[in-house]
Design an enzyme around this catalytic site. Structure first.
Site, PDB file in Angstrom:
ATOM      1  CE  LYS A  15      -4.551   0.636   0.464  1.00 18.47           C
ATOM      2  NZ  LYS A  15      -5.629  -0.315   0.175  1.00 18.47           N
ATOM      3  CG  ASP A  38      -7.167   3.111  -0.912  1.00 17.86           C
ATOM      4  OD1 ASP A  38      -7.847   2.093  -0.719  1.00 17.86           O
ATOM      5  OD2 ASP A  38      -6.938   3.926  -0.001  1.00 17.86           O
TER       6      ASP A  38
HETATM    7  P1  NAD Z   1     -13.434   7.232  -2.455  1.00 18.93           P
HETATM    8  O1  NAD Z   1     -12.378   8.266  -2.343  1.00 18.93           O
HETATM    9  O2  NAD Z   1     -14.025   6.933  -3.785  1.00 18.93           O
HETATM   10  O3  NAD Z   1     -14.639   7.607  -1.457  1.00 18.93           O
HETATM   11  C1  NAD Z   1     -14.443   7.828  -0.098  1.00 18.93           C
HETATM   12  C2  NAD Z   1     -15.788   8.251   0.497  1.00 18.93           C
HETATM   13  O4  NAD Z   1     -15.636   8.332   1.928  1.00 18.93           O
HETATM   14  C3  NAD Z   1     -16.276   9.620   0.040  1.00 18.93           C
HETATM   15  O5  NAD Z   1     -17.666   9.588  -0.110  1.00 18.93           O
HETATM   16  C4  NAD Z   1     -15.895  10.526   1.211  1.00 18.93           C
HETATM   17  O6  NAD Z   1     -16.733  11.674   1.321  1.00 18.93           O
HETATM   18  C5  NAD Z   1     -16.123   9.584   2.370  1.00 18.93           C
HETATM   19  N1  NAD Z   1     -15.409  10.004   3.580  1.00 18.93           N
HETATM   20  C6  NAD Z   1     -14.126  10.425   3.685  1.00 18.93           C
HETATM   21  N2  NAD Z   1     -13.863  10.774   4.959  1.00 18.93           N
HETATM   22  C7  NAD Z   1     -14.994  10.558   5.654  1.00 18.93           C
HETATM   23  C8  NAD Z   1     -15.365  10.730   7.003  1.00 18.93           C
HETATM   24  N3  NAD Z   1     -14.489  11.202   7.898  1.00 18.93           N
HETATM   25  N4  NAD Z   1     -16.631  10.411   7.358  1.00 18.93           N
HETATM   26  C9  NAD Z   1     -17.525   9.949   6.475  1.00 18.93           C
HETATM   27  N5  NAD Z   1     -17.236   9.766   5.189  1.00 18.93           N
HETATM   28  C10 NAD Z   1     -15.990  10.069   4.784  1.00 18.93           C
HETATM   29  O7  NAD Z   1     -12.807   5.905  -1.795  1.00 18.93           O
HETATM   30  P2  NAD Z   1     -13.199   4.386  -2.073  1.00 18.93           P
HETATM   31  O8  NAD Z   1     -12.323   3.872  -3.159  1.00 18.93           O
HETATM   32  O9  NAD Z   1     -14.678   4.249  -2.174  1.00 18.93           O
HETATM   33  O10 NAD Z   1     -12.689   3.698  -0.721  1.00 18.93           O
HETATM   34  C11 NAD Z   1     -13.475   3.712   0.469  1.00 18.93           C
HETATM   35  C12 NAD Z   1     -12.902   2.708   1.455  1.00 18.93           C
HETATM   36  O11 NAD Z   1     -12.892   1.409   0.861  1.00 18.93           O
HETATM   37  C13 NAD Z   1     -11.474   2.968   1.886  1.00 18.93           C
HETATM   38  O12 NAD Z   1     -11.330   2.552   3.237  1.00 18.93           O
HETATM   39  C14 NAD Z   1     -10.656   2.072   0.984  1.00 18.93           C
HETATM   40  O13 NAD Z   1      -9.411   1.737   1.542  1.00 18.93           O
HETATM   41  C15 NAD Z   1     -11.581   0.879   0.902  1.00 18.93           C
HETATM   42  N6  NAD Z   1     -11.367   0.033  -0.267  1.00 18.93           N
HETATM   43  C16 NAD Z   1     -11.487   0.522  -1.544  1.00 18.93           C
HETATM   44  C17 NAD Z   1     -11.324  -0.333  -2.619  1.00 18.93           C
HETATM   45  C18 NAD Z   1     -11.531   0.136  -4.031  1.00 18.93           C
HETATM   46  O14 NAD Z   1     -11.487  -0.714  -4.936  1.00 18.93           O
HETATM   47  N7  NAD Z   1     -11.775   1.402  -4.299  1.00 18.93           N
HETATM   48  C19 NAD Z   1     -10.993  -1.677  -2.412  1.00 18.93           C
HETATM   49  C20 NAD Z   1     -10.872  -2.153  -1.089  1.00 18.93           C
HETATM   50  C21 NAD Z   1     -11.073  -1.281  -0.038  1.00 18.93           C
END
Ligand code: NAD
Length: 515
Positions: A182, A222
Site C-alpha cells: 500500500k 484507493d
Molecule cells: P473514495 O475516495 O471513492 O470515497 C471515499 C468516500 O468516503 C467519500 O464519499 C468521502 O466523502 C467519504 N469520507 C471520507 N472521509 C470521511 C469521514 N471522515 N466520514 C464519512 N465519510 C468520509 O474511496 P473508495 O475507493 O470508495 O474507498 C473507500 C474505502 O474502501 C477505503 O477505506 C478504501 O481503503 C476501501 N477500499 C477501496 C477499494 C476500491 O477498490 N476502491 C478496495 C478495497 C477497499
C-alpha cells in the site's frame, strides 16, 4: 503459543500494532511456525520518500469576515473575461492561469483582488512544494506485491503498514497469487488542481519505477485515486519501454478502454454485495425491502448502494465527509449518484444538499434503524460508542479497518454480526487479478464472466471463513473448509485471518527460507 519477544519495555499501541492483534491471535490459534511469524509481523520493505511539485499561481480566498478583509472593503471588482482561466478548487480557492489577465479589467491592491460575487482573494505566487510519499511492501511470498495508492492528508507510516498487511491477508483469502502493499502521498487533494495532481502522480511513479512492475509491485486505486490516475501511472511507467504492452499489468483499476477489466469499477461494491447475499442465504433473510446504512459514497459505497437498491433493498441513510442524508422510504440511489458523481458543480462530490432526502447529523446517522450497515469510508469509524448505538443485524466492512477493537467487542456483545474487511472488500483486488490476467493474455472478458468468477471467489471463501468461525468443517461442490478449521469456534475476524495465515504459511513451510 506466542513467540517470546526480546524487548523488555512494552511497545506503545498504534493503529498497526492494534490491528496486528488479530494476526497474533490467529497465529497463536494455528500454532504458526515462529520464523514465519517473524517474517509476517513487519513489512518486507518500507519506502518513504518525497515528491516535489511546482505549484501554479493561486487566488486564495480571503473571507469578508477576516480582519484583514476590512481594509479592502472599497476595492472595486475586477472583471476577468476568460472565466475558465480561473480554475475552481474544491477548497474554495482558484488556480490563476495567466490567460485570465488577457483583456481583463483588473484592480489589485497589496496583492488582493475582488472577483465579482465570489469575493476577495489574495494572489499567491506559485512555488515548489514537497510532499511525503510512501510505498510499503508487506509480503510477496504468494506473488507480486499488490495494493492501492491513497492521496490523503491523514496518511502515515503506521497506517500504510496496516493497509499493506491487510492486502497480504486479503489476497490470500480470495486465493489470488499476489502479496500485499500500500502507498500514497500525504496531501489534501481538494487544495490542488487536476494538473497539479497529475504532475504529482507522475513524479510518484518516476521515483517508484525501480520498485514496481507487473511481476514486482502492482498499484491500484484507493481513496482519492481513480482510473484516470492509474492511466497516468501506466503511461509514465511504460512510455519508452521496448515491450511496453507487456507491461500493462503494472497497475490495475484502469479504464476498460485501455486495458482495464469490465466490472472493475464496481468490483469492491459488488464483492460487498456478494457477502451480504451469502449471509442472507445462510440466514434465510429477505434482502428485498432490507434497510441499509451506507457510510462513504465514493467508489465502494455508491457501487454497493446501487447494486443493493437494484435488488430491492432500501438505502435509508448515507453519510460522507461533508454531510449525512436520510429518507425512511429509501433514497433514490440512481438520482444520488447523478447528484454526487455526474454533477460538475458538486466539487466535493458530496451527498450534502441532495434534494431527495433530509439532512441529519453525523451522530444520528448511526442511530437510524436498519438491518445492515456498510461502512465504506475511512478506518476507525465504528468505535465502542458507535457500536453501542448502531441498530442493525449485520455490519459489512466495505472500508479498510472501519471497526476499532473496542467496536468489535461491543458488536460481539450485542450479537451484531460482522463480515470483516479482508473478505468483504476483497472484490476489488480479485477483479484486479482478473484485469492483470487479461493484460498478460491480451484478452478482454465480458462483465458476466468477470462477475461470475468474482461471485464464486467471494462466496466460496466466505463459506470457508464461516465454517472456521463455527468450527464446522465441510466439503461441498463449491468449497472445502476441512484443511482450515482449528477445532474451536472463533469470531469471523479471527476466522478470516486463520484462513489467510494457513494459506500464506504453507508457502514458507513447503518452500523453506533462502539463507
Ligand atoms: P473514495 O475516495 O471513492 O470515497 C471515499 C468516500 O468516503 C467519500 O464519499 C468521502 O466523502 C467519504 N469520507 C471520507 N472521509 C470521511 C469521514 N471522515 N466520514 C464519512 N465519510 C468520509 O474511496 P473508495 O475507493 O470508495 O474507498 C473507500 C474505502 O474502501 C477505503 O477505506 C478504501 O481503503 C476501501 N477500499 C477501496 C477499494 C476500491 O477498490 N476502491 C478496495 C478495497 C477497499
Amino acid at each position: 503459543m506466542r513467540v517470546m519477544r526480546k524487548e523488555a519495555t512494552p511497545k506503545r499501541q498504534n493503529i498497526f500494532t492494534e490491528t496486528m492483534e488479530t494476526f497474533h491471535r490467529a497465529a497463536d490459534l494455528i500454532g504458526m511456525h515462529p520464523r514465519v511469524r517473524l517474517e509476517l509481523e513487519e513489512p518486507d520493505f518500507e519506502h518513504i520518500f518525497y515528491v516535489t511539485l511546482d505549484l501554479r499561481d493561486r487566488l486564495v480566498a480571503l473571507p469578508e469576515t477576516d480582519e484583514e478583509a476590512a481594509r479592502f472593503k472599497d476595492l472595486p471588482s475586477s472583471s476577468v473575461k476568460a472565466g475558465e482561466a480561473l480554475e475552481p478548487l474544491a477548497n474554495g480557492d482558484f488556480v490563476l492561469h495567466r490567460r485570465a489577465l488577457l483583456n481583463a479589467d483588473i484592480t489589485v491592491r497589496e496583492g488582493v483582488i475582488r472577483i465579482g460575487s465570489r469575493g476577495l482573494f489574495r494572489m499567491v505566487k506559485g512555488e515548489p512544494r514537497k510532499f511525503k510519499a510512501y510505498r510499503i511492501q508487506h509480503n510477496q511470498v504468494r506473488g507480486p506485491y499488490k495494493g492501492g495508492v491513497r492521496f490523503h492528508k491523514d496518511v502515515s507510516l503506521d497506517l500504510f503498514k496496516t493497509l499493506a498487511a491487510e492486502m497480504t491477508w486479503k489476497t490470500a483469502i480470495v486465493d489470488i497469487p499476489f502479496g500485499g502493499a500500500k502507498g500514497g502521498i500525504r496531501i489534501d487533494p481538494q487544495a490542488y488542481s487536476k494538473e497539479e495532481m497529475e504532475h504529482l502522480t507522475l513524479r510518484y511513479v518516476y521515483k517508484l519505477k525501480n520498485l514496481m512492475g507487473p511481476f514486482l509491485d502492482i498499484p491500484a486505486p484507493d481513496v482519492n485515486t481513480n482510473a484516470q490516475i492509474m492511466a497516468m501511472m501506466m503511461r509514465q511507467y511504460t512510455d519508452g519501454e521496448r515491450f511496453r504492452h507487456a507491461l500493462r499489468g503494472v497497475v490495475t483499476g484502469k479504464d476498460v478502454r485501455i486495458g482495464g477489466s469490465e466490472g472493475r469499477l464496481k468490483a469492491t461494491g459488488q464483492g460487498v454485495v456478494y457477502c451480504i447475499e451469502e449471509w442472507a442465504r445462510d440466514k434465510g433473510f429477505q434482502l428485498r425491502g432490507a434497510r441499509v446504512l451506507v457510510q462513504g459514497f465514493g467508489n465502494v459505497g455508491s457501487s454497493a448502494a446501487e447494486i443493493l437498491a437494484g435488488m430491492g433493498a432500501k438505502i435509508v441513510a448515507v453519510n460522507d465527509a461533508n454531510g449525512t442524508i436520510h429518507r425512511d422510504e429509501g433514497i433514490d440511489v440512481a438520482a444520488l449518484i447523478r447528484y454526487v458523481h455526474e454533477n460538475p458543480e458538486n466539487l466535493k462530490k458530496t451527498v450534502l444538499g441532495f434534494p431527495g432526502a433530509t439532512p441529519i447529523s453525523r451522530a444520528d446517522f448511526w442511530k437510524v434503524d436498519a438491518d445492515i450497515a456498510v461502512p465504506a469510508a475511512l478506518g476507525g469509524e465504528i468505535d465502542g460508542n458507535v457500536a453501542e448505538t448502531i441498530r442493525v443485524k449485520l455490519v459489512v466492512e466495505g472500508a479498510n479497518g472501519p471497526t476499532t477493537p473496542d467496536g468489535d467487542r461491543v458488536l460481539a456483545a450485542r450479537k451484531i454480526e460482522l463480515i470483516p474487511d479482508i473478505i468483504a472488500n476483497a472484490g476489488g483486488v480479485t477483479v484486479s487479478y482478473y484485469e492483470w490476467l487479461q493484460n498478460q493474455r491480451m484478452e478482454h472478458w465480458t462483465e458476466q464472466e468477470v462477475n461470475s468468477r468474482l461471485e464464486r471467489a467471494i462466496k466460496s471463501n466466505l463459506a470457508v471463513i464461516r465454517d472456521i468461525a463455527r468450527d464446522k468443517p465441510a466439503k461441498t461442490a463449491s468449497h472445502d473448509s476441512r484443511p482450515f478449521c482449528i477445532g474451536k469456534a472463533v469470531d469471523m475476524r479471527t476466522a478470516a485471518m486463520v484462513l489467510a495465515l494457513k494459506r500464506i504459511e504453507a508457502h514458507y513451510l513447503l518452500e523453506g527460507f533462502s539463507q
